[in-house]
Motif scaffolding. Structure first.
Motif, short mmCIF file in Angstrom:
data_model
loop_
_atom_site.label_atom_id
_atom_site.label_comp_id
_atom_site.label_asym_id
_atom_site.label_seq_id
_atom_site.Cartn_x
_atom_site.Cartn_y
_atom_site.Cartn_z
N SER A 265 -12.14 3.24 5.24
CA SER A 265 -12.14 4.12 6.23
C SER A 265 -13.54 4.42 6.18
CB SER A 265 -11.51 5.36 6.60
OG SER A 265 -11.76 5.82 7.21
N GLU B 118 -4.55 1.42 9.24
CA GLU B 118 -5.93 1.44 9.51
C GLU B 118 -6.19 0.00 9.52
OE1 GLU B 118 -8.08 3.75 6.98
OE2 GLU B 118 -6.42 4.52 7.89
N MET C 109 0.43 2.42 5.67
CA MET C 109 -1.10 2.27 5.62
C MET C 109 -1.96 1.60 6.41
SD MET C 109 -2.66 5.38 6.02
CE MET C 109 -2.42 6.99 5.23
N GLY D 41 -7.81 11.49 3.29
CA GLY D 41 -6.35 10.16 2.07
C GLY D 41 -7.15 10.35 0.98
N SER E 44 -11.14 11.87 7.83
CA SER E 44 -10.53 11.31 6.85
C SER E 44 -10.42 11.10 5.63
CB SER E 44 -10.23 10.25 8.41
OG SER E 44 -12.03 9.62 7.71
N MET F 116 -6.76 4.75 3.07
CA MET F 116 -7.94 4.99 4.11
C MET F 116 -8.85 5.79 3.93
SD MET F 116 -5.87 8.93 5.81
CE MET F 116 -4.67 8.37 6.84
#
Length: 292
Positions: free
Chosen positions: A249, A83, A79, A209, A205, A245
């Motif tokens: 993010s 990212e 991950m 997550g 998103s 995430m």
């Protein structure tokens, strides 16, 4: 798992790094030629060249050791790669004005041929669609959620070439998304469209997550098995991946959204000032005595 070649980096990872290095070389050549013709720092500012260097370093960090080797073992490291590609490398590359610079690196004949292709109506229409805020939002959402479906993610883990396609698609749709915010046209909505797009992206998103973070069991058996083999709790590994995430993010998208909102307010203020000056000029013209 990727076949290890150097430091846990597989053949496809090395190919991706070679591609990134080739693009960096083309960019450097194009920037040199552009600055030779227009003057140092003219056309492409120094900060854009700095963004290109930082974006290339982010690509190397995502695709090279040690992260590439760890990503074969731990979902959280995997991950981290995603990212870096979507939230760091992609916006930095977009800010570097790559199309202007790379076109400048091409021979004159190639530039003319490319210009002829770009002038085609279908090409212009497709580009406008892909870089429109809503189009970029939908495309990124489809790619992000699609690849995280368990069967699709497992397929990428089982096939190195498909894994490379996964990474390339993440970077490509993220670049289109950031391009739509930085260089795209928002029509009548102006910067407000950018704010809405960023908010919607942070929402979907962040939801993905959160689902990964609070899932009662691991989604991806391959990563779970690899984590267990190294005495790492699979669910804890997935929870960390979900947080990576969700939190970074959300933070970066919030910063982008605030910047666009500030630009939106500035544009509204400038528009009001222009309208005020126009009204004042019209009033002054009405008060001016006629010369006839």
């Amino acid at each position: 798992m990727s076949g290890a070649v150097i430091g846990g980096v597989g053949a496809w990872d090395l190919l991706a790094l070679a591609g990134a290095a080739a693009l960096a070389l083309v960019y450097a050549v194009g920037l040199h030629r552009l600055w030779q013709r227009a003057g140092y720092g003219v056309g492409v500012p120094h900060w854009a060249a700095g963004a290109a260097a930082a974006g290339w370093l982010a690509l190397v960090a995502a695709l090279g050791p040690p992260l590439a080797g760890l990503s074969d073992l731990l979902f959280a490291a995997h991950m981290g790669q995603h990212e870096l590609l979507m939230l760091v490398a992609a916006p930095l590359v977009v800010l570097s004005q790559p199309l202007v610079v790379i076109v400048g690196a091409l021979p004159r004949g190639a530039r003319r041929a490319l210009a002829a292709v770009v002038r085609r109506r279908r090409v212009r229409r497709a580009w406008r669609l892909l870089t429109a805020p809503v189009g970029a939002l939908v495309l990124q959402a489809v790619v992000l959620w699609g690849w995280h479906l368990p069967w699709a993610f497992e397929a990428a883990l089982a096939n190195d070439a498909l894994h490379a396609v996964q990474h390339l698609s993440f970077f490509a749709v993220a670049a289109l998304f950031w391009w739509s915010l930085v260089h795209g046209r928002f029509g009548r909505m102006g910067y407000g469209a950018g704010v809405l797009v960023v908010f919607a992206t942070a929402l979907h998103s962040g939801l993905l997550g959160a689902l990964l973070t609070f899932a009662p069991s691991p989604w991806y058996p391959t990563h779970a098995a690899r984590a267990s083999a190294r005495e790492v709790a699979p669910l804890a590994d997935q929870q960390l991946a979900g947080l990576l995430m969700w939190i970074p993010s959300g933070f970066l998208l919030a910063v982008a959204g605030l910047a666009l909102f500030a630009a939106w307010l500035g544009e509204v203020a400038r528009r009001d000032q222009r309208a005020g000056r126009a009204r004042a000029a019209a009033a002054a013209a009405r008060r001016r005595p006629s010369s006839g």
